[in-house]
Design a protein around this motif. Structure first.
Motif, PDB file in Angstrom:
ATOM      1  N   GLY A  48     -22.437 -14.472  73.731  1.00  0.00           N
ATOM      2  CA  GLY A  48     -23.026 -15.796  73.878  1.00  0.00           C
ATOM      3  C   GLY A  48     -22.564 -16.732  72.778  1.00  0.00           C
ATOM      4  O   GLY A  48     -22.047 -16.303  71.739  1.00  0.00           O
ATOM      5  N   ILE A  49     -22.739 -18.036  73.017  1.00  0.00           N
ATOM      6  CA  ILE A  49     -22.477 -19.070  72.008  1.00  0.00           C
ATOM      7  C   ILE A  49     -23.778 -19.815  71.763  1.00  0.00           C
ATOM      8  O   ILE A  49     -24.460 -20.219  72.718  1.00  0.00           O
ATOM      9  CB  ILE A  49     -21.407 -20.077  72.480  1.00  0.00           C
ATOM     10  N   SER A  50     -24.139 -19.987  70.505  1.00  0.00           N
ATOM     11  CA  SER A  50     -25.305 -20.809  70.184  1.00  0.00           C
ATOM     12  C   SER A  50     -24.819 -22.215  69.865  1.00  0.00           C
ATOM     13  O   SER A  50     -23.987 -22.411  68.986  1.00  0.00           O
ATOM     14  CB  SER A  50     -26.061 -20.222  68.988  1.00  0.00           C
ATOM     15  N   SER A  51     -25.300 -23.196  70.614  1.00  0.00           N
ATOM     16  CA  SER A  51     -24.840 -24.576  70.487  1.00  0.00           C
ATOM     17  C   SER A  51     -25.875 -25.403  69.750  1.00  0.00           C
ATOM     18  O   SER A  51     -26.990 -25.584  70.229  1.00  0.00           O
ATOM     19  CB  SER A  51     -24.584 -25.162  71.885  1.00  0.00           C
ATOM     20  N   ARG A  52     -25.474 -25.924  68.566  1.00  0.00           N
ATOM     21  CA  ARG A  52     -26.399 -26.742  67.786  1.00  0.00           C
ATOM     22  C   ARG A  52     -25.763 -28.027  67.281  1.00  0.00           C
ATOM     23  O   ARG A  52     -26.431 -28.847  66.697  1.00  0.00           O
ATOM     24  CB  ARG A  52     -26.922 -25.935  66.590  1.00  0.00           C
ATOM     25  N   LEU A  53     -24.457 -28.194  67.451  1.00  0.00           N
ATOM     26  CA  LEU A  53     -23.795 -29.402  66.965  1.00  0.00           C
ATOM     27  C   LEU A  53     -24.286 -30.619  67.741  1.00  0.00           C
ATOM     28  O   LEU A  53     -24.467 -30.570  68.958  1.00  0.00           O
ATOM     29  CB  LEU A  53     -22.276 -29.263  67.099  1.00  0.00           C
ATOM     30  N   LEU A  76     -29.824 -24.396  70.758  1.00  0.00           N
ATOM     31  CA  LEU A  76     -30.806 -24.127  69.718  1.00  0.00           C
ATOM     32  C   LEU A  76     -31.078 -25.377  68.896  1.00  0.00           C
ATOM     33  O   LEU A  76     -30.387 -26.400  69.020  1.00  0.00           O
ATOM     34  CB  LEU A  76     -30.312 -22.996  68.816  1.00  0.00           C
ATOM     35  N   ASN A  77     -32.077 -25.307  68.020  1.00  0.00           N
ATOM     36  CA  ASN A  77     -32.416 -26.420  67.142  1.00  0.00           C
ATOM     37  C   ASN A  77     -31.344 -26.608  66.075  1.00  0.00           C
ATOM     38  O   ASN A  77     -30.539 -25.713  65.805  1.00  0.00           O
ATOM     39  CB  ASN A  77     -33.771 -26.165  66.467  1.00  0.00           C
ATOM     40  N   ALA A  78     -31.362 -27.797  65.462  1.00  0.00           N
ATOM     41  CA  ALA A  78     -30.367 -28.114  64.438  1.00  0.00           C
ATOM     42  C   ALA A  78     -30.415 -27.101  63.302  1.00  0.00           C
ATOM     43  O   ALA A  78     -29.381 -26.741  62.730  1.00  0.00           O
ATOM     44  CB  ALA A  78     -30.584 -29.524  63.917  1.00  0.00           C
ATOM     45  N   PHE A  79     -31.621 -26.660  62.967  1.00  0.00           N
ATOM     46  CA  PHE A  79     -31.783 -25.600  61.976  1.00  0.00           C
ATOM     47  C   PHE A  79     -32.434 -24.411  62.673  1.00  0.00           C
ATOM     48  O   PHE A  79     -33.452 -24.568  63.355  1.00  0.00           O
ATOM     49  CB  PHE A  79     -32.637 -26.084  60.804  1.00  0.00           C
ATOM     50  N   THR A  81     -34.513 -21.493  63.918  1.00  0.00           N
ATOM     51  CA  THR A  81     -35.923 -21.161  63.751  1.00  0.00           C
ATOM     52  C   THR A  81     -36.204 -19.774  64.320  1.00  0.00           C
ATOM     53  O   THR A  81     -35.380 -19.192  65.033  1.00  0.00           O
ATOM     54  CB  THR A  81     -36.818 -22.179  64.465  1.00  0.00           C
ATOM     55  N   GLU A  82     -37.391 -19.302  64.023  1.00  0.00           N
ATOM     56  CA  GLU A  82     -37.803 -18.017  64.568  1.00  0.00           C
ATOM     57  C   GLU A  82     -37.876 -18.071  66.088  1.00  0.00           C
ATOM     58  O   GLU A  82     -37.545 -17.095  66.776  1.00  0.00           O
ATOM     59  CB  GLU A  82     -39.160 -17.626  63.988  1.00  0.00           C
ATOM     60  N   ASP A  83     -38.264 -19.233  66.639  1.00  0.00           N
ATOM     61  CA  ASP A  83     -38.321 -19.389  68.095  1.00  0.00           C
ATOM     62  C   ASP A  83     -36.923 -19.265  68.714  1.00  0.00           C
ATOM     63  O   ASP A  83     -36.763 -18.698  69.806  1.00  0.00           O
ATOM     64  CB  ASP A  83     -38.928 -20.740  68.467  1.00  0.00           C
ATOM     65  N   ASP A  84     -35.921 -19.831  68.010  1.00  0.00           N
ATOM     66  CA  ASP A  84     -34.545 -19.719  68.501  1.00  0.00           C
ATOM     67  C   ASP A  84     -34.117 -18.263  68.587  1.00  0.00           C
ATOM     68  O   ASP A  84     -33.531 -17.812  69.577  1.00  0.00           O
ATOM     69  CB  ASP A  84     -33.580 -20.468  67.569  1.00  0.00           C
ATOM     70  N   ILE A  85     -34.408 -17.525  67.536  1.00  0.00           N
ATOM     71  CA  ILE A  85     -34.038 -16.114  67.496  1.00  0.00           C
ATOM     72  C   ILE A  85     -34.741 -15.342  68.602  1.00  0.00           C
ATOM     73  O   ILE A  85     -34.138 -14.513  69.297  1.00  0.00           O
ATOM     74  CB  ILE A  85     -34.367 -15.522  66.113  1.00  0.00           C
ATOM     75  N   ASN A  86     -36.010 -15.652  68.799  1.00  0.00           N
ATOM     76  CA  ASN A  86     -36.775 -14.973  69.852  1.00  0.00           C
ATOM     77  C   ASN A  86     -36.235 -15.302  71.232  1.00  0.00           C
ATOM     78  O   ASN A  86     -36.276 -14.461  72.145  1.00  0.00           O
ATOM     79  CB  ASN A  86     -38.256 -15.355  69.762  1.00  0.00           C
ATOM     80  N   GLU A  87     -35.745 -16.546  71.409  1.00  0.00           N
ATOM     81  CA  GLU A  87     -35.184 -16.945  72.712  1.00  0.00           C
ATOM     82  C   GLU A  87     -33.998 -16.064  73.090  1.00  0.00           C
ATOM     83  O   GLU A  87     -33.876 -15.602  74.225  1.00  0.00           O
ATOM     84  CB  GLU A  87     -34.739 -18.408  72.680  1.00  0.00           C
ATOM     85  N   ARG A 107     -23.851 -22.319  56.454  1.00  0.00           N
ATOM     86  CA  ARG A 107     -25.241 -22.381  56.921  1.00  0.00           C
ATOM     87  C   ARG A 107     -26.086 -21.295  56.239  1.00  0.00           C
ATOM     88  O   ARG A 107     -26.557 -20.347  56.850  1.00  0.00           O
ATOM     89  CB  ARG A 107     -25.284 -22.253  58.446  1.00  0.00           C
ATOM     90  N   LYS A 108     -26.229 -21.468  54.951  1.00  0.00           N
ATOM     91  CA  LYS A 108     -26.903 -20.455  54.131  1.00  0.00           C
ATOM     92  C   LYS A 108     -28.360 -20.249  54.543  1.00  0.00           C
ATOM     93  O   LYS A 108     -28.853 -19.118  54.574  1.00  0.00           O
ATOM     94  CB  LYS A 108     -26.799 -20.834  52.655  1.00  0.00           C
ATOM     95  N   ASP A 109     -29.066 -21.336  54.826  1.00  0.00           N
ATOM     96  CA  ASP A 109     -30.483 -21.199  55.205  1.00  0.00           C
ATOM     97  C   ASP A 109     -30.628 -20.421  56.511  1.00  0.00           C
ATOM     98  O   ASP A 109     -31.544 -19.603  56.667  1.00  0.00           O
ATOM     99  CB  ASP A 109     -31.127 -22.583  55.348  1.00  0.00           C
ATOM    100  N   ASP A 110     -29.732 -20.704  57.448  1.00  0.00           N
ATOM    101  CA  ASP A 110     -29.785 -20.006  58.726  1.00  0.00           C
ATOM    102  C   ASP A 110     -29.468 -18.517  58.552  1.00  0.00           C
ATOM    103  O   ASP A 110     -30.068 -17.663  59.218  1.00  0.00           O
ATOM    104  CB  ASP A 110     -28.801 -20.625  59.723  1.00  0.00           C
TER     105      ASP A 110
END
Length: 502
Positions: A48-53, A76-79, A81-87, A107-110
């Motif tokens: 899969g590809i996660s699209s946030r740009l 996914l969201n710009a940053f 989140t736990e919801d993104d990971i769960n999705e 993307r250190k925080d991510d």
């Protein structure tokens, strides 16, 4: 770390573009992106590809790539989140503990969020950050390293100590095999992992992980020098990357190769192949023989006593003329059917050449494939009988063609007429006889995977092997039969090699 072998890969959009912030007006994808997606697409696990740009152009590119490679796309969201990971986990719930996330070091925080959630992470170090390793468990500097990283993870996670097969061949051939599921990065049922070798990375970083090499060396031939001698030893010039692989193989005799370059040499030379086939005539079954075609090697089409030599070689017109070099160079498949000796004058077929018997076979060709101990065959349309050819040609000179592109084939009505008019001694092929020949060739050539073409001569019933080739596509054999046999042949080769090693 991954508790099980990797079964799914999510590519963060930050690793796909040269500028992961999305403000590059050209929205340039990394050069390795398409090749990587192809490898992942056909590697027996979810991708899969996660699209946030934010850029709509980037989103369109990501959507197009996802659709063209039949892979999932997550918005996914710009940053992260736990919801993104769960999705993602919910979407791929059946493999939730075996998903690898690939993300840019920017993307250190991510990255921290992913690690906190227990996800295995591969970090693409886009900034040359010396502290990259501290951001995640695995750090790579180029996208081309990702298959190698997945291979290493699957080797550690798998309980059965998989055999890693490093393979190399031209992209179009690799894609044909990969589309059939032949090259999975996830372990096969018999414990094989297939690692695509890339020359964009040092071989020294890849081959230590490899147990055996699978190659199509004929894809890497640059030049073949032929003289009056039929010996091709030291006369084949391979590409620089194949030479590099050769050097590594020579200094690592414990590395299994399917098949050694010396073993494929006879099928590169049509003269040597014909000389091997001469020894087939000892094989007989109920009066039926299998043999190679009658042939004559020529260095000059204008030789004064050529007619006499043709007669001595049991050749009658029409005949088929082939270059002595059988594969690996651009004109190896340039051939001609000649109807008169005059057709040989200034014939545009590379010299030295082989003038070969043209066998009347009612336009029916039998393609045989040897995959280890397994033998398969398929029936295909072929070139017409001499009478049909002569009518089609109408005395206009030699019929020149490329056997890979423009083989002259009869239509159904012509084939039906040939079948009715042919004086056939035996209309059916003797499978047992050909299988015996296949086993004999396997022993003589010492090859694990090869193919050969057989025609049945109308009048005599002779089975004539007209071509032999290394590592064919065996595309006529259904995938659910061919691919397991392919894997079994590779596994057996490795085990036999290890048993024979001191």
């Amino acid at each position: 770390m991954v508790e099980q072998a990797v079964k799914g890969v999510v590519l963060d959009d930050s690793v796909l573009f040269l500028n992961s912030n999305g403000d590059n007006p050209n929205h340039s994808l990394r050069p390795a992106t398409d090749a990587l997606m192809r490898h992942l697409q056909y590697s027996m696990f979810r991708t899969g590809i996660s699209s946030r740009l934010d850029s709509s152009d980037c989103k369109d590119i990501i959507k197009e790539k996802a659709e063209s490679h039949s892979i999932d796309c997550f918005s996914l969201n710009a940053f992260l989140t736990e919801d993104d990971i769960n999705e993602i986990m919910l979407s791929w719930g059946d493999i939730r503990n075996s998903i690898l996330y690939v993300i840019s070091s920017e993307r250190k925080d991510d990255i921290k969020q992913l690690i906190d959630q227990g996800w295995p992470v591969v970090v693409l170090n886009v900034q040359g950050d010396s502290a990259c390793e501290n951001l995640g468990r695995i750090c790579i500097s180029k996208l081309e390293e990702l298959p190698l990283s997945i291979c290493r993870l699957n080797m550690k996670a798998d309980d059965c100590s998989p055999i890693v097969v490093g393979y190399t061949m031209k992209p179009s051939r690799e894609l044909d095999f990969a589309k059939r599921g032949a090259f999975p990065l996830y372990p096969t049922d018999n414990g094989l992992i297939f690692l695509p070798l890339t020359f964009d990375l040092p071989l020294s970083s890849q081959l230590p992980e490899v147990d055996m090499i699978l190659h199509k060396a004929t894809d890497e031939i640059l030049y073949v020098e032929l003289s009056n001698s039929s010996d091709l030893s030291n006369k084949i010039t391979y590409s620089s990357r194949m030479q590099e692989l050769q050097r590594h193989i020579e200094v690592h005799p414990d590395l299994c190769v399917l098949d050694p370059l010396n073993n494929i040499r006879p099928v590169l030379d049509r003269l040597e192949t014909q000389q091997i086939l001469l020894r087939l005539e000892a094989l007989k079954s109920e009066g039926c023989i299998i043999r190679g075609p009658y042939f004559l090697k020529v260095d000059n089409f204008n030789e004064a006593i050529l007619v006499q030599k043709l007669s001595e070689a049991k050749l009658t017109l029409p005949c088929i003329v082939k270059p002595q070099v059988a594969c690996g160079v651009s004109d190896a498949h340039k051939m001609a059917i000649i109807f008169d000796v005059e057709d040989l004058k200034n014939l545009d077929v590379p010299l030295p050449a082989i003038i070969q018997e043209y066998v009347d076979h009612s336009s029916t060709l039998y393609k045989f494939y040897v995959l280890g101990e397994k033998i398969f065959h398929a029936v295909k349309k072929s070139t017409p009988n001499t009478s049909t050819l002569t009518n089609l040609n109408q005395g206009v000179g030699p019929l020149i063609f490329d056997s890979l592109k423009s083989l002259p084939i009869v239509n159904e009505s012509q084939q039906h007429l040939e079948g009715k008019s042919s004086d056939k001694k035996n209309k059916n092929i003797n499978i047992e006889l050909v299988q015996n020949a296949a086993n004999w060739l396997r022993s003589v050539l010492d090859l694990s995977i090869f193919g050969f073409d057989v025609v049945v001569e109308d009048k005599s019933g002779d089975h004539v092997i007209v071509d032999v080739n290394y590592l064919p596509s065996f595309k006529e054999v259904p995938d659910d039969i061919a691919i397991p046999a392919f894997w079994e042949a590779i596994k057996n080769k490795y085990e036999n090699f290890k048993r024979a090693s001191p």
